[in-house]
Design an enzyme around this catalytic site. Structure first.
Site, PDB file in Angstrom:
ATOM      1  N   HIS A 143      65.367   2.194 -14.162  1.00  0.00           N
ATOM      2  CA  HIS A 143      66.777   2.569 -14.229  1.00  0.00           C
ATOM      3  C   HIS A 143      67.069   3.365 -15.493  1.00  0.00           C
ATOM      4  O   HIS A 143      66.473   3.103 -16.533  1.00  0.00           O
ATOM      5  CB  HIS A 143      67.673   1.313 -14.262  1.00  0.00           C
ATOM      6  CG  HIS A 143      67.655   0.538 -13.005  1.00  0.00           C
ATOM      7  ND1 HIS A 143      68.457   0.850 -11.921  1.00  0.00           N
ATOM      8  CD2 HIS A 143      66.938  -0.544 -12.627  1.00  0.00           C
ATOM      9  CE1 HIS A 143      68.225  -0.009 -10.944  1.00  0.00           C
ATOM     10  NE2 HIS A 143      67.300  -0.867 -11.341  1.00  0.00           N
ATOM     11  N   PRO A 144      68.038   4.273 -15.410  1.00  0.00           N
ATOM     12  CA  PRO A 144      68.545   4.871 -16.646  1.00  0.00           C
ATOM     13  C   PRO A 144      69.450   3.860 -17.343  1.00  0.00           C
ATOM     14  O   PRO A 144      69.932   2.914 -16.706  1.00  0.00           O
ATOM     15  CB  PRO A 144      69.358   6.071 -16.148  1.00  0.00           C
ATOM     16  CG  PRO A 144      69.808   5.662 -14.789  1.00  0.00           C
ATOM     17  CD  PRO A 144      68.704   4.797 -14.229  1.00  0.00           C
ATOM     18  N   GLU A 169      75.907   5.610  -8.480  1.00  0.00           N
ATOM     19  CA  GLU A 169      76.281   4.243  -8.838  1.00  0.00           C
ATOM     20  C   GLU A 169      76.959   4.194 -10.206  1.00  0.00           C
ATOM     21  O   GLU A 169      77.885   3.407 -10.417  1.00  0.00           O
ATOM     22  CB  GLU A 169      75.038   3.348  -8.839  1.00  0.00           C
ATOM     23  CG  GLU A 169      74.457   3.105  -7.466  1.00  0.00           C
ATOM     24  CD  GLU A 169      73.004   2.654  -7.462  1.00  0.00           C
ATOM     25  OE1 GLU A 169      72.470   2.443  -6.372  1.00  0.00           O
ATOM     26  OE2 GLU A 169      72.386   2.524  -8.555  1.00  0.00           O
ATOM     27  N   ALA A 191      76.329  -1.368 -10.987  1.00  0.00           N
ATOM     28  CA  ALA A 191      77.444  -0.525 -11.408  1.00  0.00           C
ATOM     29  C   ALA A 191      78.373  -0.127 -10.262  1.00  0.00           C
ATOM     30  O   ALA A 191      79.506   0.291 -10.513  1.00  0.00           O
ATOM     31  CB  ALA A 191      76.898   0.734 -12.086  1.00  0.00           C
TER      32      ALA A 191
END
Length: 168
Positions: free
Chosen positions: A66-67, A89, A123
Site C-alpha cells: 500500500h502507499p 480509495e 480509506a
C-alpha cells in the site's frame, strides 16, 4: 472478471489477480488453491479464513503493498490494478488541504516509528480528517493490539477489492 473466470484461471494467473486485492503472496497462493468457489460469499469467506491463518510476516508483506495514506504515488509493490484502486480509495486523503496533508504525513512517520509498519486503514468512504483521527487514536495502542487492528483493516480492504475484482 467473473467468478467463473477466476475459477478457470491457471494457478499463477489467479494468484496474480488476487495479489491486486491483497499484497501477501502466501494469501494469494492459498486462496488460489482453494478454487473453485461456488459463489462470491464462498470466495469472501475463504479469503477471510486464509487471511487470519497467516502470521505477522505475511501481514507486513500485504501492508507494504500500500502507499502511505495521503501519498499520491503507488507503493512499488503495487500492480496497475491495485494502484488504481488505492488512488480511488484514498482520493479524499490525497485531495486534503495542506494542513491535513502535513498532519497525515507526520502521523504516518510517527506511526511507522512506533509500530514498524505502514498505517493501514480502509480509506473507502472516509474523509482525510477521519483517517487522521483514526491514526492518532491508534497511536495509543500497544504493538500487539495495533498489529491486529491493522490486519483487520487489511481484511476489510481485501474484501472490498475482491468485490471490485469480480465486477472489473
Amino acid at each position: 472478471m467473473t467468478l467463473d473466470g477466476l475459477n478457470a484461471l491457471p494457478a499463477a494467473d489467479a494468484e496474480a489477480a488476487l495479489l491486486a486485492c491483497c499484497g501477501s503472496r502466501r494469501w494469494a497462493r492459498e486462496l488460489a488453491a482453494r478454487r473453485p468457489f461456488a459463489g462470491a460469499a464462498a470466495l469472501l469467506a475463504a479469503a477471510d479464513e486464509a487471511w487470519w491463518s497467516l502470521g505477522p510476516e505475511d501481514w507486513h508483506e500485504a501492508f507494504r503493498a500500500h502507499p502511505r495514506i495521503g501519498e499520491r504515488k503507488a507503493a512499488p509493490a503495487q500492480g496497475a490494478r491495485a494502484a488504481g484502486w488505492s488512488a480511488r480509495e484514498q482520493s479524499s486523503a490525497t485531495s486534503a488541504g495542506d494542513d491535513v496533508a502535513a498532519a497525515l504525513a507526520e502521523g504516518n512517520r510517527a506511526y511507522e516509528q512506533r509500530f514498524g509498519h505502514l498505517y493501514i486503514v480502509c480509506a473507502t468512504g472516509k474523509t482525510a480528517d477521519e483517517m487522521l483521527a483514526i491514526l492518532r487514536a491508534r497511536l495509543a495502542n500497544d504493538p500487539a493490539t495495533e498489529l491486529r487492528a491493522a490486519a483487520a483493516e487489511q481484511a476489510e480492504i481485501t474484501r472490498l477489492r475482491l468485490e471490485k475484482l469480480l465486477v472489473s
